[in-house]
Each structure stands twice: as structure tokens, then as C-alpha cells.
Design a protein around this motif. Structure first.
Motif, PDB file in Angstrom:
ATOM      1  N   SER A 103      -9.301  -7.306   7.119  1.00 19.14           N
ATOM      2  CA  SER A 103      -7.912  -7.332   6.806  1.00 19.14           C
ATOM      3  C   SER A 103      -7.843  -7.004   5.506  1.00 19.14           C
ATOM      4  O   SER A 103      -8.711  -6.883   4.808  1.00 19.14           O
ATOM      5  N   CYS A 203      -1.431   0.339  -1.007  1.00 19.47           N
ATOM      6  CA  CYS A 203      -0.942   0.183   0.520  1.00 19.47           C
ATOM      7  C   CYS A 203      -0.026   0.954   0.723  1.00 19.47           C
ATOM      8  O   CYS A 203       0.363   1.548   1.696  1.00 19.47           O
ATOM      9  N   PHE A 204       1.085   1.005  -0.246  1.00 19.81           N
ATOM     10  CA  PHE A 204       2.335   1.865  -0.165  1.00 19.81           C
ATOM     11  C   PHE A 204       2.285   3.169  -0.047  1.00 19.81           C
ATOM     12  O   PHE A 204       2.754   3.857   0.660  1.00 19.81           O
ATOM     13  N   THR A 225      -4.048  -1.943   7.863  1.00 23.65           N
ATOM     14  CA  THR A 225      -3.115  -2.608   8.789  1.00 23.65           C
ATOM     15  C   THR A 225      -1.590  -1.586   8.705  1.00 23.65           C
ATOM     16  O   THR A 225      -0.963  -1.367   9.727  1.00 23.65           O
ATOM     17  N   GLY A 236      -6.611  -4.563   9.472  1.00 23.44           N
ATOM     18  CA  GLY A 236      -7.833  -4.035   8.776  1.00 23.44           C
ATOM     19  C   GLY A 236      -7.811  -3.929   7.325  1.00 23.44           C
ATOM     20  O   GLY A 236      -6.660  -3.555   7.120  1.00 23.44           O
ATOM     21  N   LEU A 355       5.213  -3.287   7.893  1.00 20.86           N
ATOM     22  CA  LEU A 355       5.630  -2.108   7.275  1.00 20.86           C
ATOM     23  C   LEU A 355       4.550  -0.818   7.667  1.00 20.86           C
ATOM     24  O   LEU A 355       3.280  -1.119   8.075  1.00 20.86           O
TER      25      LEU A 355
HETATM   26  C1  LIG Z   1      -0.057  -6.269   4.218  1.00 21.08           C
HETATM   27  C2  LIG Z   1      -0.332  -6.077   2.986  1.00 21.08           C
HETATM   28  C3  LIG Z   1      -1.458  -6.853   2.291  1.00 21.08           C
HETATM   29  C4  LIG Z   1      -2.471  -7.440   3.248  1.00 21.08           C
HETATM   30  O1  LIG Z   1      -2.984  -6.875   4.309  1.00 21.08           O
HETATM   31  P1  LIG Z   1      -3.439  -7.542   5.791  1.00 21.08           P
HETATM   32  O2  LIG Z   1      -4.164  -6.342   6.466  1.00 21.08           O
HETATM   33  O3  LIG Z   1      -2.173  -8.244   6.511  1.00 21.08           O
HETATM   34  O4  LIG Z   1      -4.370  -8.520   5.426  1.00 21.08           O
HETATM   35  C5  LIG Z   1      -1.948  -6.551   1.084  1.00 21.08           C
HETATM   36  N1  LIG Z   1      -1.293  -5.871   0.230  1.00 21.08           N
HETATM   37  C6  LIG Z   1       0.041  -5.202   0.723  1.00 21.08           C
HETATM   38  C7  LIG Z   1       0.922  -4.528  -0.401  1.00 21.08           C
HETATM   39  C8  LIG Z   1       0.324  -5.395   1.959  1.00 21.08           C
HETATM   40  O5  LIG Z   1       1.719  -4.873   2.309  1.00 21.08           O
END
Ligand SMILES: *Cc1c(COP(=O)(O)O)cnc(C)c1O
Length: 415
Positions: A103, A203-204, A225, A236, A355
Motif C-alpha cells: 500500500s 500521489c496527486f 491505489t 498498492g 481519489l
Molecule cells: C492514499 C494516500 C496515501 C496512502 O496510500 P494507501 O495506498 O491508501 O496506503 C499516501 N499519500 C497520499 C497523498 C494519499 O492520497
């Protein structure tokens, strides 16, 4: 099962990848890098759904177990489908190494465990994903790693929070949910000057819109994810770096701790990456369309989106991102009641915390994702009761706007 303490980064399978990291352009690498083909000659990436691997002889098993020969042994250590995902994502981040994890939070945990020890100190952005805040505030503190939270956009605050024990700077840009941006080049300089790891949770933006390692960051974290999957199917994560020793440490830790990515999830993410560039372009287009429309609505007090020229860091965003992303947040006139009524009057949009999905999602950060922090912390972070967050998906933007208009029009009619 015997494991060896020191492990050369293995990850070479008997199959070969016909596509290397840098030979093609981004869209091509997203589709081709890391692809393997079994003797069955399948066209799609093969899914190696197996826990262990077999050997031709006792001698071959001995070599694999004791001398870390390149063979696959066990899927907690290596799995060819997971390896393909790692190669493809590393290539897209323009980096040499990647370790896939169970994750996004596992990616963060592995990164901290691989780089820090008791007595070390972290400086982190106060605008982090909720579980990341909990991780640094509660979990790591019990292991002797302390953390100071500072305002993301203020480089002086970062500088003055650094002490002799600081070993890591940790941030997300753009931030959630207000889409604040930090100058990555400035952060690279601060990290280098103080000898700290610079960790960026990308992530974004995904590598389709921002490549922090190319700007000098040491480590990129992903929650696969979100946009890497893009259709909300699997959980993931991944840690990406150019540092060979760090990668080896991460890999040893991952196989020992067991936070490995499942082969099935890796296969879904591999297919997700094929359309990453296309999807991110369309997320940006739709988000821009929705943000510009929200600006014109008289029930809306403020729109937070780095693609709007009114955004205080519009120019900075342009200098380090190739698109403004899919997250838009806005404040309505009035408080929680009005924000909730906009959310409750949607029919199409999904009310959920997730998201990065093809489906547009809507939520109220103050009472959900940020509902557990104190009112004071929320106010400091600028997350008021009137704030609504959208993760703009890939539906036709006309339908997204119409769905939001139901509640917003009711607010302006009653004003
Ligand atoms: C969702 C998210 C995470 C954590 O990821 P998971 O796959 O839910 O463990 C970490 N950082 C950001 C910015 C996220 O949006």
C-alpha cells in the motif's frame, strides 16, 4: 524458508524485458517497459499468480537460496509481475530503482524504516495525508523518531525546523485538499545543504505531471491505489529512487517485513499505467473546466486549483508540473450545512474519501479525512467547514457541473 541477510538487488528473472528504461518516450514506456512474455506468447503482461517457484535440481535450489542467484524463490521476495510494475514505474519517474509495496502507507513505512533510526528527526509538511500524520506523530515516536510539522509553502519554516538530528524532509505537493504547492527545487537545495533525505509523495501528480527525482529529490513515494490504478480497484504502493544502496536496503527490508505487493494488484497497476498519460491529461482538462465554472458560480466563495491564474502559486506549479492535476476544492458561502447540502444534492458523483478514480468523487474534508484532528489544527491548515473536495474524474464535465449545480443553485436561490 531460509533468507540471507545481505542481498544483492536481484529482480532478474529468466525472462527478459525487450524494452529498457530510457529508449522510448513517456507514453511508450508506460505501455512497454518491463513487459515480459512467457512461453505461451501472450500479448498482455502475464499474471504470475504463484507463491513460490520451482527449481530443476537441488543444486539450483541451493544456489537460489544460499547464493542469491537471480532465480525467483518466493513471491514475498520477488515476483515477475511485480517486477514488471517496478520497472515500468521507475522508468516513468526517470529513476533507476523501485520497490513495490502492499500500500502507499507500506511504502512510507518501508522508507522510514530503511533510512532512519531511533534518535533521528523528521521535518514534515503539516498538510499530509491523514495516515501519514498519524504515522509520524504516533507510530514512529514510539520507536524514537520524532517529527516536526511545518507549513508546506514556507521554506524558512523548513529551514528553521531542521536540527542536528534531522535526517529526512517529507512532503506532498500539491497538498490535500487545498492544492498548495512547494518549490521542489528550493526543497532539494535545503535537503542537500543539511544532508537530509528529501522524500516526495507524488500521489496527486503521478510521473505524468511531475517528476521530483529529475528535480533532485532522493525518494518518491506512491500510493498506487490512486491514479496509477486509476479505476479504484486495488491497494498498492511504491518507493522509487536512484540510490542503489537505499534500494537494496528497501528491498531487504520489504522481503523481511513482508509488506510486498500482490502479483494480482501489480498486474492491475501495470494495465493502469498503460493509460496513465491519457487519463492524467483528461483529469487535468476536466478539473480545469469544473474549476473555472465553479469560479463563476455565486454560491462559491473560493476555488483552490493550481491551474487557475488566481492560484497564488500558479507560476510555480507551471514551473514544476506539466498539468494542474485532478483535485479541486472549493468553499461555499456559509458553513457545514451548505457544504453538506451541495454534497447531498449530487446524484452522479460518489461521496467517498478515495481519489484518483475515473469516477468523480466528492467529500467534506473537515468532517471526514480531517475529522479526527483538532479544530485548532484544522483552522491552522485552512480546512474550514465550508470546504468541499472534488477528485474530478473522466465523466463528461458537462454532467459533473450539472450534478454540482443542483445543490449550488439551491444555495444561491436561498441567499
Ligand atoms: C492514499 C494516500 C496515501 C496512502 O496510500 P494507501 O495506498 O491508501 O496506503 C499516501 N499519500 C497520499 C497523498 C494519499 O492520497
Amino acid at each position: 524458508m531460509k533468507t540471507n541477510a545481505s542481498i544483492e538487488v536481484p529482480h532478474t528473472t529468466s525472462q527478459t524485458s525487450s524494452h529498457t528504461a530510457t529508449q522510448h518516450l513517456f507514453d511508450t514506456r508506460a505501455i512497454r517497459t518491463g513487459q515480459t512474455r512467457s512461453a505461451q506468447m501472450e500479448h498482455n503482461d502475464p499474471l504470475h499468480l504463484t507463491s513460490s517457484f520451482v527449481f530443476d535440481s537441488a543444486a539450483q535450489a541451493h544456489a537460489a537460496f544460499v547464493y542469491d542467484a537471480a532465480d525467483n524463490v518466493y513471491s514475498r521476495f520477488t515476483n515477475p509481475t511485480v517486477r514488471s510494475f517496478e520497472q515500468r514505474l521507475a522508468s516513468l519517474e526517470n529513476a533507476r530503482h523501485c520497490v513495490a509495496t502492499a500500500s502507499g502507507m507500506a511504502a512510507i513505512t518501508m522508507t522510514v524504516m530503511a533510512t532512519l533510526k531511533s534518535g533521528d528527526h523528521v521535518v514534515a509538511s503539516e498538510s499530509l495525508f491523514g495516515s501519514s500524520v498519524t504515522f509520524f506523530k504516533r507510530v514512529m515516536l514510539r520507536f524514537g523518531v520524532s517529527c516536526t510539522f511545518v507549513k508546506l509553502t514556507d521554506p524558512d519554516a523548513w529551514r528553521s525546523a531542521i536540527t542536528d538530528s534531522t535526517k529526512m524532509l517529507f512532503l506532498e505537493t500539491p497538498s490535500n485538499p487545498l492544492c498548495e504547492i512547494v518549490d521542489l527545487r528550493a526543497m532539494v537545495e535545503i535537503a542537500r545543504h543539511h544532508g537530509c533525505w528529501l522524500v516526495v509523495d507524488n500521489c496527486f501528480c503521478t510521473p505524468a505531471l511531475q517528476q521530483p527525482i529529475a528535480l533532485g529529490a532522493d525518494i518518491v513515494i506512491h500510493s498506487a491505489t490512486k491514479y496509477l490504478d486509476g479505476q479504484g480497484r486495488c491497494v498498492g504502493g511504491a518507493v522509487v529512487t536512484n540510490d542503489r544502496d537505499l534500494n537494496a536496503d528497501l528491498y531487504t527490508l520489504m522481503r523481511t517485513v513482508g509488506a510486498c505487493m500482490s502479483a494480482f494488484n501489480a498486474w492491475v497497476f501495470l494495465n493502469g499505467l498503460e493509460t496513465l498519460n491519457l487519463r492524467m491529461k483528461e483529469h487535468c482538462n476536466n478539473a480545469t473546466d469544473v474549476a473555472e465554472w465553479l469560479m463563476t458560480h455565486d454560491a462559491v466563495k473560493h476555488v483552490h486549483y493550481p491551474g487557475l491564474s488566481q492560484h497564488p502559486q500558479f507560476e510555480l506549479a507551471k514551473s514544476q508540473q506539466s498539468g494542474a492535476g485532478g483535485i479541486v476544492s472549493f468553499e461555499v458561502h456559509g458553513g457545514r450545512e451548505h457544504a453538506w447540502s451541495v454534497i447531498d444534492n449530487t446524484q452522479l458523483l460518489s461521496i467517498t474519501g478515495n481519489l484518483g478514480d475515473a469516477k468523480t468523487t466528492i467529500g467534506h474534508p473537515a468532517t471526514t479525512t480531517h475529522g479526527r484532528i483538532s479544530e485548532q489544527e484544522r483552522v491552522a491548515a485552512g480546512i474550514g467547514e465550508s470546504l468541499v473536495r472534488l477528485s474530478v474524474g473522466l465523466e463528461n464535465p458537462v454532467d459533473i457541473k450539472n450534478d454540482l449545480a443542483t445543490g449550488l443553485d439551491m444555495l444561491s436561490a436561498s441567499a
